[in-house]
Scaffold this motif. Structure first.
Motif, PDB file in Angstrom:
ATOM      1  N   LYS A  20       6.571  -6.959  11.390  1.00 24.07           N
ATOM      2  CA  LYS A  20       7.031  -8.316  11.045  1.00 24.07           C
ATOM      3  C   LYS A  20       7.682  -8.975  12.248  1.00 24.07           C
ATOM      4  CE  LYS A  20       8.371  -9.294   6.891  1.00 24.07           C
ATOM      5  NZ  LYS A  20       9.107  -9.426   5.608  1.00 24.07           N
ATOM      6  N   ARG A  21       8.461  -8.204  13.005  1.00 23.95           N
ATOM      7  CA  ARG A  21       9.081  -8.771  14.210  1.00 23.95           C
ATOM      8  C   ARG A  21       8.027  -9.219  15.217  1.00 23.95           C
ATOM      9  NH1 ARG A  21      12.660  -4.340  13.459  1.00 23.95           N
ATOM     10  NH2 ARG A  21      11.568  -3.132  15.071  1.00 23.95           N
ATOM     11  N   ARG A  22       6.896  -8.543  15.238  1.00 23.68           N
ATOM     12  CA  ARG A  22       5.824  -8.895  16.170  1.00 23.68           C
ATOM     13  C   ARG A  22       4.852  -9.910  15.575  1.00 23.68           C
ATOM     14  NH1 ARG A  22       5.479  -4.652  20.020  1.00 23.68           N
ATOM     15  NH2 ARG A  22       3.888  -5.910  21.081  1.00 23.68           N
ATOM     16  N   GLY A  23       5.160 -10.405  14.383  1.00 20.54           N
ATOM     17  CA  GLY A  23       4.307 -11.419  13.759  1.00 20.54           C
ATOM     18  C   GLY A  23       3.113 -10.854  13.018  1.00 20.54           C
ATOM     19  N   ILE A  24       3.141  -9.555  12.672  1.00 23.45           N
ATOM     20  CA  ILE A  24       2.038  -8.916  11.954  1.00 23.45           C
ATOM     21  C   ILE A  24       2.558  -8.377  10.629  1.00 23.45           C
ATOM     22  CG2 ILE A  24       0.308  -7.085  11.995  1.00 23.45           C
ATOM     23  CD1 ILE A  24       0.308  -7.258  15.022  1.00 23.45           C
ATOM     24  N   LEU A  25       1.991  -8.841   9.544  1.00 22.66           N
ATOM     25  CA  LEU A  25       2.415  -8.407   8.224  1.00 22.66           C
ATOM     26  C   LEU A  25       1.525  -7.267   7.751  1.00 22.66           C
ATOM     27  CD1 LEU A  25       4.572  -9.207   6.164  1.00 22.66           C
ATOM     28  CD2 LEU A  25       2.879 -10.674   5.057  1.00 22.66           C
ATOM     29  N   LEU A  26       2.152  -6.121   7.479  1.00 26.76           N
ATOM     30  CA  LEU A  26       1.452  -4.918   7.033  1.00 26.76           C
ATOM     31  C   LEU A  26       1.978  -4.495   5.665  1.00 26.76           C
ATOM     32  CD1 LEU A  26       1.646  -3.008  10.430  1.00 26.76           C
ATOM     33  CD2 LEU A  26      -0.423  -4.043   9.455  1.00 26.76           C
ATOM     34  N   ASP A  27       1.257  -3.586   5.019  1.00 33.81           N
ATOM     35  CA  ASP A  27       1.658  -3.096   3.713  1.00 33.81           C
ATOM     36  C   ASP A  27       1.986  -1.618   3.810  1.00 33.81           C
ATOM     37  OD1 ASP A  27       2.149  -3.062   1.008  1.00 33.81           O
ATOM     38  OD2 ASP A  27       0.044  -2.877   0.427  1.00 33.81           O
ATOM     39  N   GLY A  28       2.956  -1.177   3.019  1.00 29.72           N
ATOM     40  CA  GLY A  28       3.323   0.237   2.990  1.00 29.72           C
ATOM     41  C   GLY A  28       2.898   0.877   1.686  1.00 29.72           C
ATOM     42  N   LEU A  29       2.813   2.195   1.676  1.00 31.25           N
ATOM     43  CA  LEU A  29       2.377   2.902   0.480  1.00 31.25           C
ATOM     44  C   LEU A  29       3.460   2.973  -0.590  1.00 31.25           C
ATOM     45  CD1 LEU A  29       0.377   5.959   1.901  1.00 31.25           C
ATOM     46  CD2 LEU A  29      -0.504   3.785   1.020  1.00 31.25           C
ATOM     47  N   ALA A  30       4.725   2.869  -0.204  1.00 34.82           N
ATOM     48  CA  ALA A  30       5.817   3.113  -1.160  1.00 34.82           C
ATOM     49  C   ALA A  30       5.717   2.219  -2.388  1.00 34.82           C
ATOM     50  CB  ALA A  30       7.160   2.921  -0.465  1.00 34.82           C
ATOM     51  N   ARG A  31       5.347   0.975  -2.195  1.00 35.87           N
ATOM     52  CA  ARG A  31       5.357   0.038  -3.329  1.00 35.87           C
ATOM     53  C   ARG A  31       4.212   0.290  -4.308  1.00 35.87           C
ATOM     54  NH1 ARG A  31       2.193  -4.518  -3.652  1.00 35.87           N
ATOM     55  NH2 ARG A  31       0.644  -4.812  -2.010  1.00 35.87           N
ATOM     56  N   HIS A  32       3.304   1.176  -3.973  1.00 34.88           N
ATOM     57  CA  HIS A  32       2.173   1.457  -4.853  1.00 34.88           C
ATOM     58  C   HIS A  32       2.431   2.650  -5.774  1.00 34.88           C
ATOM     59  CE1 HIS A  32      -0.307  -1.472  -2.769  1.00 34.88           C
ATOM     60  NE2 HIS A  32       0.113  -0.971  -1.623  1.00 34.88           N
ATOM     61  N   PHE A  33       3.646   3.157  -5.759  1.00 38.21           N
ATOM     62  CA  PHE A  33       4.016   4.262  -6.636  1.00 38.21           C
ATOM     63  C   PHE A  33       4.831   3.745  -7.812  1.00 38.21           C
ATOM     64  CE2 PHE A  33       2.930   6.580  -2.864  1.00 38.21           C
ATOM     65  CZ  PHE A  33       2.548   7.845  -3.291  1.00 38.21           C
ATOM     66  N   ALA A  34       4.542   4.269  -9.005  1.00 40.25           N
ATOM     67  CA  ALA A  34       5.358   3.937 -10.172  1.00 40.25           C
ATOM     68  C   ALA A  34       6.634   4.776 -10.196  1.00 40.25           C
ATOM     69  CB  ALA A  34       4.560   4.158 -11.452  1.00 40.25           C
ATOM     70  N   ARG A  35       6.571   5.959  -9.567  1.00 45.12           N
ATOM     71  CA  ARG A  35       7.735   6.838  -9.484  1.00 45.12           C
ATOM     72  C   ARG A  35       8.110   7.021  -8.012  1.00 45.12           C
ATOM     73  NH1 ARG A  35       5.829  11.332 -14.029  1.00 45.12           N
ATOM     74  NH2 ARG A  35       6.092   9.952 -15.846  1.00 45.12           N
ATOM     75  N   THR A  36       8.882   8.046  -7.719  1.00 47.82           N
ATOM     76  CA  THR A  36       9.307   8.290  -6.340  1.00 47.82           C
ATOM     77  C   THR A  36       8.086   8.560  -5.461  1.00 47.82           C
ATOM     78  OG1 THR A  36      11.374   9.257  -7.142  1.00 47.82           O
ATOM     79  CG2 THR A  36      10.736   9.725  -4.861  1.00 47.82           C
ATOM     80  N   PRO A  37       7.943   7.833  -4.358  1.00 50.67           N
ATOM     81  CA  PRO A  37       6.772   8.030  -3.493  1.00 50.67           C
ATOM     82  C   PRO A  37       6.690   9.451  -2.961  1.00 50.67           C
ATOM     83  CG  PRO A  37       7.911   5.990  -2.940  1.00 50.67           C
ATOM     84  CD  PRO A  37       8.792   6.720  -3.896  1.00 50.67           C
ATOM     85  N   THR A  38       5.473   9.978  -2.984  1.00 49.62           N
ATOM     86  CA  THR A  38       5.231  11.318  -2.438  1.00 49.62           C
ATOM     87  C   THR A  38       4.314  11.274  -1.221  1.00 49.62           C
ATOM     88  OG1 THR A  38       3.406  11.612  -3.987  1.00 49.62           O
ATOM     89  CG2 THR A  38       5.557  12.441  -4.664  1.00 49.62           C
ATOM     90  N   ALA A  39       3.870  10.092  -0.847  1.00 48.01           N
ATOM     91  CA  ALA A  39       3.065   9.896   0.362  1.00 48.01           C
ATOM     92  C   ALA A  39       3.558   8.643   1.047  1.00 48.01           C
ATOM     93  CB  ALA A  39       1.583   9.778   0.016  1.00 48.01           C
ATOM     94  N   HIS A  40       3.467   8.632   2.347  1.00 51.29           N
ATOM     95  CA  HIS A  40       3.990   7.512   3.126  1.00 51.29           C
ATOM     96  C   HIS A  40       2.950   7.080   4.148  1.00 51.29           C
ATOM     97  CE1 HIS A  40       7.736   8.826   1.330  1.00 51.29           C
ATOM     98  NE2 HIS A  40       7.499  10.047   1.824  1.00 51.29           N
ATOM     99  N   GLY A  41       2.966   5.808   4.463  1.00 51.87           N
ATOM    100  CA  GLY A  41       2.008   5.321   5.437  1.00 51.87           C
ATOM    101  C   GLY A  41       1.908   3.813   5.416  1.00 51.87           C
ATOM    102  N   VAL A  42       1.000   3.304   6.228  1.00 53.84           N
ATOM    103  CA  VAL A  42       0.749   1.870   6.352  1.00 53.84           C
ATOM    104  C   VAL A  42      -0.680   1.583   5.937  1.00 53.84           C
ATOM    105  CG1 VAL A  42       0.587  -0.061   7.964  1.00 53.84           C
ATOM    106  CG2 VAL A  42       2.452   1.593   8.196  1.00 53.84           C
ATOM    107  N   ALA A  43      -0.845   0.622   5.040  1.00 51.63           N
ATOM    108  CA  ALA A  43      -2.179   0.165   4.637  1.00 51.63           C
ATOM    109  C   ALA A  43      -2.522  -1.071   5.457  1.00 51.63           C
ATOM    110  CB  ALA A  43      -2.214  -0.150   3.150  1.00 51.63           C
ATOM    111  N   VAL A  44      -3.627  -1.012   6.166  1.00 50.96           N
ATOM    112  CA  VAL A  44      -4.036  -2.099   7.069  1.00 50.96           C
ATOM    113  C   VAL A  44      -5.270  -2.786   6.478  1.00 50.96           C
ATOM    114  CG1 VAL A  44      -4.741  -2.713   9.402  1.00 50.96           C
ATOM    115  CG2 VAL A  44      -3.181  -0.774   9.035  1.00 50.96           C
TER     116      VAL A  44
END
Length: 460
Positions: A410-434
């Motif tokens: 975001k600081r560099r002007g690029i909006l990316l998505d993370g895996l955390a928000r795709h979990f209904a419970r506590t995230p068990t995988a982490h990463g960036v969706a491009v």
């Protein structure tokens, strides 16, 4: 008892383009609305108020006349002019209909789920809308959707997804999420248990929850959802087998067979969200679950990923009991999908523009994916997901890594998505969706070096 003349907090701006009489009426109206003036308060005469404000009596008389017409004040012969009403209960804070900007504000948004809308042939797009506008207004619309739309979808499914569903088996919808909402209301009941992929599409999860359903997240791995972990007592299993969202894998053939066998044995439905199943670049897609088990599978598709969300059009192919329940629900609630997008898709299909666009779309997104995978590979950046769709996933070791990369982007002007928000419970995988479809190819190429720097593994 009426109260005597009340001091009025009125200030007039003589430099304003707003007439003085309008300013005065607005100020008095606001005073009555806010409670400074209350029902029964006596106002100064038009002459006295004109003298106090240093304006002509024409101004005050015009303001009083307007407020009298609106019912705010009442003139009593021989007594004076009075405020007629007390303010209502404290007014709630006014909120904009748009709580937040839907369109991202970053210089470049690389988000999953965004289509290549700029790739639509503009001439074909205009032609389809013009032809749609020639359709005369209808006095009645079928709740199942336009017959010509259902026929176009049936042809599309046969050509591009290998599903032999006649037009009579197709229901028009407003898209996959709209279809999930209808299923939750028409087929399922509050308290029913629905299994969903974890991680998975959280808008569907929320649609189920808000319909009063219980949700059971089921883990996925590299072969998709694990049928052996579907809990007993479920009424439905929601999944995206062709291209799991967001991890990008596909459900293996053995698991497809296992899932439909369990559905038949335990009497539950499988809701197959085929949101971008047309977009595969390595091999032909595996057969749809709806082809394998049309008796227990509800197939959902949409135009929002292969064309644009502008159309608001999708489809459902389901067992007869399900389609009957959905149609009854529409009849009882007076709802139906909008025909406008259906008309446009019919015209795009009629002239061959839909097929041409899909061929261009597959070629374009395949090349973009190759560009990203090659650049990431050279930098030692691992990538998850099949050679398909419009996004890929870069795995990361911790949630802190994920959060830091998103913030740096975001600081560099690029909006990316993370895996955390795709979990209904506590995230068990982490990463960036491009996502790589919603921007131009030039924009993607220009940011490639920065993107690699953002997701490159950090030394520990």
């Amino acid at each position: 008892m009426p109260r005597g003349d009340t001091a009025l907090p009125v200030t007039l701006d003589r430099e304003s383009n707003v007439p003085l009489a309008v300013q005065l009426a607005d100020a008095l109206r606001e005073s009555a609305s806010s409670g400074h003036l209350r029902g029964g308060d006596r106002l100064p005469s038009t002459r006295a108020l004109a003298d106090r404000l240093g304006v002509s009596r024409t101004v005050t008389a015009a303001a009083y006349e307007q407020l009298h017409a609106e019912g705010w004040i009442l003139g009593k012969h021989g007594s004076g002019t009075y405020v007629t009403t007390s303010p209502p209960a404290p007014r709630p804070e006014r909120r904009s209909v748009v709580e937040r900007e839907e369109a991202p504000s970053a210089r470049l948004a690389l988000l999953p789920g965004v289509p290549w809308a700029d790739g639509l042939d503009k001439a074909a797009w205009r032609r389809a809308w013009r032809a749609s506008a020639d359709t005369p207004p209808a006095a009645y619309l079928p709740r199942a959707g336009l017959a010509e739309y259902r026929a176009a979808v049936a042809e599309h499914l046969l050509r591009h997804r290998g599903l032999d569903a006649g037009p009579d088996s197709v229901l028009a919808t407003g898209g996959t999420t709209a279809a999930v909402i209808e299923l939750a209301a028409a087929v399922l009941r509050p308290g029913d248990l629905v299994a969903v992929e974890e991680p998975g599409y959280q808008r569907a999860v929320q649609a189920f929850k808000r319909a009063g359903l219980r949700v059971a997240p089921v883990p996925i791995d590299g072969e998709g959802l694990r049928p052996d972990l579907v809990p007993g007592g479920v009424r439905a299993v929601y999944c995206s087998p062709a291209h799991q969202y967001p991890m990008g894998c596909r459900m293996s053939a053995s698991r497809r067979v296992e899932l439909v066998e369990r559905a038949r044995a335990h009497n539950f439905l499988v809701v197959e969200d085929d949101y971008d199943g047309e977009l595969r670049y390595d091999v032909a897609p595996l057969p749809l679950l709806a082809s394998l088990a049309p008796d227990v599978v509800v197939h959902l598709g949409t135009t929002s990923k292969i064309l644009t969300p502008t159309l608001g059009a999708g489809w459902m192919v389901a067992p007869p009991a399900v389609t009957t329940a959905v149609l009854e629900h529409r009849e009882l609630t007076g709802t139906r999908p909008s025909p406008a997008g259906q008309h446009v898709l019919v015209e795009l299909a009629r002239h061959g523009d839909l097929g041409r666009h899909l061929r261009r779309l597959r070629r374009e997104l395949s090349e973009r994916r190759s560009m990203l995978v090659t650049a990431f590979g050279r930098a030692g950046v691992p990538v998850l997901g099949d050679d398909a769709g419009a996004h890929l996933v870069v795995p990361l070791p911790t949630y802190e890594d994920e959060r830091e990369r998103l913030a740096a982007g975001k600081r560099r002007g690029i909006l990316l998505d993370g895996l955390a928000r795709h979990f209904a419970r506590t995230p068990t995988a982490h990463g960036v969706a491009v996502g790589y479809a919603g921007c131009s190819r030039e924009g993607l190429a220009d940011c490639l070096a920065t993107l690699v720097e953002l997701v490159r593994p950090r030394p520990r």
